[in-house]
Design an enzyme around this catalytic site. Sequence first.
Site, PDB file in Angstrom:
ATOM      1  N   SER A 148      41.160  37.469  33.304  1.00 21.20           N
ATOM      2  CA  SER A 148      41.282  38.904  33.529  1.00 21.20           C
ATOM      3  C   SER A 148      41.363  39.650  32.211  1.00 21.20           C
ATOM      4  O   SER A 148      42.057  39.267  31.287  1.00 21.20           O
ATOM      5  CB  SER A 148      42.518  39.228  34.345  1.00 21.20           C
ATOM      6  OG  SER A 148      42.707  40.622  34.340  1.00 21.20           O
ATOM      7  N   HIS A 159      28.636  38.898  34.087  1.00 22.71           N
ATOM      8  CA  HIS A 159      29.733  39.122  35.011  1.00 22.71           C
ATOM      9  C   HIS A 159      29.346  40.004  36.195  1.00 22.71           C
ATOM     10  O   HIS A 159      29.743  39.766  37.320  1.00 22.71           O
ATOM     11  CB  HIS A 159      30.855  39.785  34.219  1.00 22.71           C
ATOM     12  CG  HIS A 159      32.032  40.160  35.044  1.00 22.71           C
ATOM     13  ND1 HIS A 159      32.685  39.244  35.820  1.00 22.71           N
ATOM     14  CD2 HIS A 159      32.670  41.337  35.226  1.00 22.71           C
ATOM     15  CE1 HIS A 159      33.691  39.847  36.435  1.00 22.71           C
ATOM     16  NE2 HIS A 159      33.699  41.115  36.111  1.00 22.71           N
ATOM     17  N   GLU A 171      27.738  46.155  44.999  1.00 24.04           N
ATOM     18  CA  GLU A 171      27.024  45.732  43.800  1.00 24.04           C
ATOM     19  C   GLU A 171      25.523  45.640  44.046  1.00 24.04           C
ATOM     20  O   GLU A 171      24.721  45.708  43.108  1.00 24.04           O
ATOM     21  CB  GLU A 171      27.574  44.374  43.322  1.00 24.04           C
ATOM     22  CG  GLU A 171      27.074  43.969  41.936  1.00 24.04           C
ATOM     23  CD  GLU A 171      27.656  42.647  41.443  1.00 24.04           C
ATOM     24  OE1 GLU A 171      28.589  42.118  42.077  1.00 24.04           O
ATOM     25  OE2 GLU A 171      27.177  42.137  40.411  1.00 24.04           O
ATOM     26  N   ARG A 191      33.890  46.904  27.688  1.00 22.26           N
ATOM     27  CA  ARG A 191      33.373  45.553  27.819  1.00 22.26           C
ATOM     28  C   ARG A 191      32.139  45.286  26.983  1.00 22.26           C
ATOM     29  O   ARG A 191      32.025  44.251  26.334  1.00 22.26           O
ATOM     30  CB  ARG A 191      33.049  45.279  29.290  1.00 22.26           C
ATOM     31  CG  ARG A 191      34.289  45.181  30.115  1.00 22.26           C
ATOM     32  CD  ARG A 191      33.964  44.987  31.576  1.00 22.26           C
ATOM     33  NE  ARG A 191      35.221  44.760  32.292  1.00 22.26           N
ATOM     34  CZ  ARG A 191      35.297  44.565  33.598  1.00 22.26           C
ATOM     35  NH1 ARG A 191      34.207  44.585  34.334  1.00 22.26           N
ATOM     36  NH2 ARG A 191      36.458  44.362  34.173  1.00 22.26           N
ATOM     37  N   GLY A 232      26.176  40.420  54.520  1.00 17.01           N
ATOM     38  CA  GLY A 232      27.188  40.307  53.471  1.00 17.01           C
ATOM     39  C   GLY A 232      28.539  40.733  54.011  1.00 17.01           C
ATOM     40  O   GLY A 232      28.637  41.670  54.812  1.00 17.01           O
ATOM     41  N   GLY A 277      31.497  40.879  51.857  1.00 14.87           N
ATOM     42  CA  GLY A 277      32.453  41.166  50.789  1.00 14.87           C
ATOM     43  C   GLY A 277      33.114  42.506  51.039  1.00 14.87           C
ATOM     44  O   GLY A 277      33.115  43.009  52.174  1.00 14.87           O
ATOM     45  N   LEU A 278      33.660  43.096  50.003  1.00 14.10           N
ATOM     46  CA  LEU A 278      34.376  44.358  50.205  1.00 14.10           C
ATOM     47  C   LEU A 278      33.494  45.394  50.873  1.00 14.10           C
ATOM     48  O   LEU A 278      33.903  46.065  51.816  1.00 14.10           O
ATOM     49  CB  LEU A 278      34.886  44.897  48.874  1.00 14.10           C
ATOM     50  CG  LEU A 278      36.096  44.165  48.292  1.00 14.10           C
ATOM     51  CD1 LEU A 278      36.488  44.790  46.971  1.00 14.10           C
ATOM     52  CD2 LEU A 278      37.261  44.201  49.266  1.00 14.10           C
TER      53      LEU A 278
END
Lengths: 259, 637
Positions: free
Chosen positions: B284, B401, B425, B330, B40, B42-43
């Site tokens: 957003s 999400h 994540e 949320r 991976g 990603g960040l």
Amino acid sequence: MKLKLHIWRQDNAKTAGKMVSYDANHVSPDMSFLEMLDVLNQELITKGDDPVAFDHDCREGICGACSMVINGIPHGPQRATTTCQLHMRSFKDGDEVYIEPWRAEPFPVIKDLAVDRAALDRIIAAGGFISVGTGAPPDGNAIPIAKEISDLAMDAAACIGCGACVAACPNGSAMLFTAAKVSHLNLLPQGEPEKDQRVINMVAQMDAEGFGNCTNYAECQAACPKEISIQFIAKMNRDLIRAKLREGNNAGSGKTGGA
Amino acid sequence: MQLNAKIPAGPLEDKWDQHRFDMKLVNPANKRKYTVLVVGSGLAGASAAASLAELGYNVKCFCFQDSPRRAHSIAAQGGINAAKNYQNDGDSVRRLFYDTIKGGDYRAREANVYRLAQVSVNIIDQCVAQGVPFAREYGGVMANRSFGGAQVSRTFYARGQTGQQLLLGAYSALERQIGLKKVAMYSRCEMLDIVLVDGKARGIITRDLINGKIERHAGDAVVLATGGYGNVFYLSTNAKGCNVTASYRAYKRGAAFANPCFTQIHPTCIPVAGDHQSKLTLMSESLRNDGRIWVPKKAGDTRAAKDIPESERDYYLERKYPSFGNLSPRDISSRAAKEVCDEGRGVGPGGLGVYLDFADSIKRLGKNMIAERYGNLFEMYERITGENPYEVPMRIYPAVHYTMGGLWVDYNLMSNIEGLHVLGEANFSDHGANRLGASALMQGLADGYFILPYTIGNYIAGAKLNPVTTDHPAFAETEREATNQINQLLQINGKRSVDDFHRELGKVMWDYCGMARNDAGLRTALERIPQIREEFWRDVRVPGSGTYFNQELEKAGRLADFLEFAELMCHDALMRTESCGGHFRTESQTEDGEAKRDDENFTFVAAWEYKGVGTKPTMHKEVLEFENVHLSTRSYK
């Protein structure tokens, strides 16, 4: 609505490709362009045919994966819009749509509409960074950066690396991509110490990959989904000339294309 | 299975400092003798790969995308939190810690969350040094905004592209190490399985997506930074390629999967337009700062928004939660939207939408100010829907999400399989049962830049790692299993496409394991999922062969894992009879319909152990101890 699609089909980089025609008979104006191709692919799979390969991922206009030339224009007719964000309401019933991959020598076709854009990564590896390791940098507010400078750097940094600029350019030049990357870092005080070497190395890598030169067609700017300005190309050229002058006679790579 | 969270002793504030001192170090000259496999980019993955290479380790990094820069972290729009207190508005490490614990509905580990808040300040500094163009004020200092339920302004942002810019920062650090030959990058390369030798993670099996070659990679430690599993619902805001395969394969090899039912539904997405829908687009959440959410008071009101007078509109968030209003967290905002739509008051095609209206803000601040703040988002909305949000209210609806659940990890981010580290994540994370806005980027980068580089050294220095090469029989065996599955998928030659099955699974998950869950629904899902899975293995059509760029084959392999994983999610949701955070059990609510937590019985992490396909997994509990915060009922009224 109904559309006539003409799609580039090619098995891999070593084989020849050709345009193949398909009927798309159930197109809703609310579909994205890629969803229209999804529907076509479902039909092809059901019929036992080979679905059309294309790159895509986020489908919200930011990852830069999607890459199609639609009726001669990279990412299609809508200004500042990636293929995945283009919706079928931009077309009308009975339209003929020609769909091709990015065409440039440094972007070999992988299959159909998917191409290999690793050359862009190699330009970054050549200098598109600030050499700061993970550790204890100064406080984020220690270097004030004027809002105008920060905003301008952000304008350049907004590039999503899709390669539409290359596909749009009659020379197959990656100047807009490289200029955006160089300018983003060279504008900021953090990027100052490596400014000269950065532009020299990135331009050299761009040339080594076989991208063409810039002759001011400005097609890249028109095709860019993030509306990166060609002013950054002018800025990169100025940075390059200054860097070359400062570099003196000995240290140059001998190859200074792109300026 | 033994779960030891290995939380260091001592006061909360000192745990990480003390632990960093206590951990073993690898001699600088020895680091180059060790290889770390990072899956991976990603960040979390990119920051880890770059930081480990800077330290001197040999790193191999893998991503299925065509470039590491395209990982789905790029899609985060709003920002990244950090306890800098640049605004002098009362923020602190302790407050960010407290907000995160409370926001997560008291289902996260105190020690991890405190550490996250501590390193949050370093992340911003690191990113600035890399050249991330964060928004600045005219005086040259960094700008902040308040975001998604926070009462302080601690969110840093780079226009609407915060995720993209942070990833470009991590990616540039990664590319630098690639240029220095300290990282070998494998793009368009998907991990199919993990290889264990003597119980330790020692390698992975991958497939080159261009030519289909199956390859073996050996190393001293494996790092999974492979993101979340929101695409189990088919429709989500995740990128199309996001999948659970790497995590799920680790689970099948013995790694515990924690809290899989904790999924976050984001309240501000563009509603579904039709059957062709392939993904959902997030708007957003910062839009909620200036937009007002409403639906008609009367069910079945089909008048255009402008024809509905003020007195016949229900600004339901402002009404129900006066102190937070449109900025309510949320999960609460999402559920409230579902409720009003279930009452028949939804707007737009199919009645699955609510208005997000900027008319008042445009009146108050002027169109230009709104355009400056949200111009790009308004344009995106118009491109997708064909409607101009300056003229008519936006329509929004919740969508899947983010997934808070993930592979169980200890304080060192190592799973119960020795040597297998999980970041971002993909781990079960610091967000408990609900993640606050602008905290995903923070956690991904905290894990990759500032936690793993320390803890992996401790592991490598302490583990007795015998040399292992890809000739070890474990590699051959794992490779054989991976190849068999691919051949099996190609041989079925049935009638239904992969997407067709995926949509069917997604609908079951959304209907029975989505925003509101109950016993009967979850039991229905647990009956349906094995049926879909059985039909998939009997009737899926994967065209072509495995020796070229075959996207249908990629999707089929990922769906095969989702079809097993979905059951695990439902088991977890069924077991947790309380409501907490993103997990709402209709049986567990107050009289006025608010989520009712059950701290007495459920203050634990549910870590599941694989027992075979179709067999109920075994649950292990990690009891959560709260010594520094008082468990209170989350109230945003």
